[in-house]
Design an enzyme around this catalytic site. Structure first.
Site, PDB file in Angstrom:
ATOM      1  N   HIS A  12       0.840  -1.254   0.039  1.00 42.94           N
ATOM      2  CA  HIS A  12       0.313  -0.118  -0.174  1.00 42.94           C
ATOM      3  C   HIS A  12       0.776   1.220  -0.108  1.00 42.94           C
ATOM      4  CE1 HIS A  12      -0.011  -0.109   4.705  1.00 42.94           C
ATOM      5  NE2 HIS A  12       0.937   0.571   4.280  1.00 42.94           N
ATOM      6  N   HIS A  59      -2.861   4.833   9.453  1.00 43.86           N
ATOM      7  CA  HIS A  59      -1.521   5.090   9.835  1.00 43.86           C
ATOM      8  C   HIS A  59      -1.641   6.227  10.743  1.00 43.86           C
ATOM      9  CE1 HIS A  59      -0.717   2.798   6.273  1.00 43.86           C
ATOM     10  NE2 HIS A  59       0.489   2.518   6.844  1.00 43.86           N
ATOM     11  N   HIS A 197       9.786  -3.541   4.615  1.00 43.71           N
ATOM     12  CA  HIS A 197      10.062  -2.282   4.773  1.00 43.71           C
ATOM     13  C   HIS A 197      10.371  -1.861   5.978  1.00 43.71           C
ATOM     14  CE1 HIS A 197       5.793  -2.119   4.839  1.00 43.71           C
ATOM     15  NE2 HIS A 197       5.686  -0.623   4.875  1.00 43.71           N
ATOM     16  N   GLU A 244       3.311  -5.308   8.989  1.00 47.16           N
ATOM     17  CA  GLU A 244       2.049  -5.163   8.354  1.00 47.16           C
ATOM     18  C   GLU A 244       1.568  -6.474   7.632  1.00 47.16           C
ATOM     19  OE1 GLU A 244       2.039  -0.486   7.037  1.00 47.16           O
ATOM     20  OE2 GLU A 244       2.711  -1.927   5.581  1.00 47.16           O
TER      21      GLU A 244
HETATM   22  C1  DHB Z   1       5.977   3.744   2.761  1.00 48.47           C
HETATM   23  C2  DHB Z   1       5.293   2.502   3.306  1.00 48.47           C
HETATM   24  C3  DHB Z   1       4.170   2.325   3.771  1.00 48.47           C
HETATM   25  O1  DHB Z   1       3.559   1.329   4.257  1.00 48.47           O
HETATM   26  C4  DHB Z   1       3.843   3.398   4.497  1.00 48.47           C
HETATM   27  O2  DHB Z   1       2.771   3.234   5.363  1.00 48.47           O
HETATM   28  C5  DHB Z   1       4.286   4.705   4.392  1.00 48.47           C
HETATM   29  C6  DHB Z   1       5.405   4.785   3.402  1.00 48.47           C
HETATM   30  C7  DHB Z   1       7.132   4.058   1.781  1.00 48.47           C
HETATM   31  O3  DHB Z   1       7.539   2.870   1.423  1.00 48.47           O
HETATM   32  O4  DHB Z   1       7.410   5.122   1.621  1.00 48.47           O
HETATM   33 FE    FE Z   2       2.081   1.385   5.877  1.00 49.90          FE
END
Ligand code: DHB
Ligand code: FE
Length: 288
Positions: A12, A59, A197, A244
């Site tokens: 996302h 978020h 991530h 997540e």
């Molecule tokens: C990014 C990824 C996320 O899951 C998020 O909530 C905000 C930013 C990113 O990769 O920049």
């Molecule tokens: Fe996120």
């Protein structure tokens, strides 16, 4: 009777929404990512659901850190795209399915899952970016997304977060709830967020391709083993925001093979790095 026909898994990243909104999808950086969703956009046109039960995380947008529900189900008729600091995304309003959402809340709470009921909230990139990836550009002036959406928000932002096992069990209860709804509805369940991530700290920028792909194999083929994985493994291997991924286990838990049905068909699978700071994973599983 309503039934779950398929589950969709999808990251996302907010920059994906911005790339679409700012018409940058053909740029070399973004083109390979969007190519991976061409199949999915045709597939969802050919297999249009009446309702998508969309598992995502907020978020700190609709829920500030004042109140943090672990699991929250949207029972409203409509949800507005949230302003996350740059104005709301230019995407259509999200139409809910209040009757089915209320039925699922009733059924799942009576099965001992303590959901928070949400009658009013805005939806952030966690929900709108998967919709954009799957449906393509939608003109907000033209009205609506092509199906109704039940937003289901999971806390994966502030510890303690729910375990993968709890998510998996909840998915199974959601399938039972859907199948006890009288109307003849085609329902899809989407698990969103992930894959690896980390947006903060010493390991910011972490990506783990090998782990992501092994985890996706396991999610598809041995979901019980996947559900047994403790949260610390996600954080260690997939980064702090890799947690997540437990949301994907809600969608996987709702598939028919966990209730004596056949194994789902893997219709599409895609993985791409980079997209902003995140490894984008995507899969479609269909009940046969
Ligand atoms: C990014 C990824 C996320 O899951 C998020 O909530 C905000 C930013 C990113 O990769 O920049
Ligand atoms: Fe996120």
């Amino acid at each position: 009777m309503a039934r779950i026909s398929a589950s969709v898994y999808c990251s996302h990243v907010p920059a994906i929404g911005a790339a679409m909104d700012l018409k940058k999808t053909a740029e070399p950086y973004w083109q390979p990512l969007f190519k991976g969703f061409e199949f999915s956009r045709q597939w969802i046109k050919d297999n249009r659901p009446d309702v998508v039960f969309l598992v995502y995380n907020d978020h700190a947008t609709a829920f500030s850190l004042d109140i943090i529900p672990t699991f929250a189900i949207g029972t409203a008729a409509q949800y507005q795209p949230a302003d996350e600091g740059w104005g709301p995304r230019p995407v259509p309003v999200v139409n809910g399915h209040a009757e089915l959402a209320s039925h699922i809340a009733h059924s799942v709470i009576q099965e001992d899952f303590d959901l928070t009921i949400v009658n009013k909230m805005d939806v952030d990139h966690g929900l709108t970016v998967p919709l954009s990836l799957m449906c393509g550009e939608q003109d907000p002036q033209q009205g609506a997304w092509p199906f109704k959406v039940i937003p289901f928000a999971v806390n994966v932002v502030q510890y303690p977060v729910p375990s993968g096992r709890r998510c998996y069990q909840l998915g199974q209860a959601i399938r039972r709830a859907v199948e006890s709804f009288d109307d003849d509805l085609n329902v899809q369940i989407w698990g969103t967020g992930g894959m690896s991530h980390q947006l903060q700290g010493a390991r910011a920028g972490l990506i783990n391709r090998e782990w992501d792909n092994a985890w996706l194999d396991m999610l598809i083929n041995d979901p019980a083993a996947c559900a047994a994985m403790p949260h610390i493994d996600y954080v260690r291997e997939a980064g702090s925001e890799g947690i997540e991924l437990v949301m994907w286990l809600i969608a996987r838990g709702a598939m028919a093979d966990l209730a004596g049905g056949p194994k789902p068909r893997l219709t599409h699978r895609f993985y791409h790095v980079p997209a902003s700071n995140t490894a984008v994973g995507h899969a479609i599983l269909e009940n046969t």
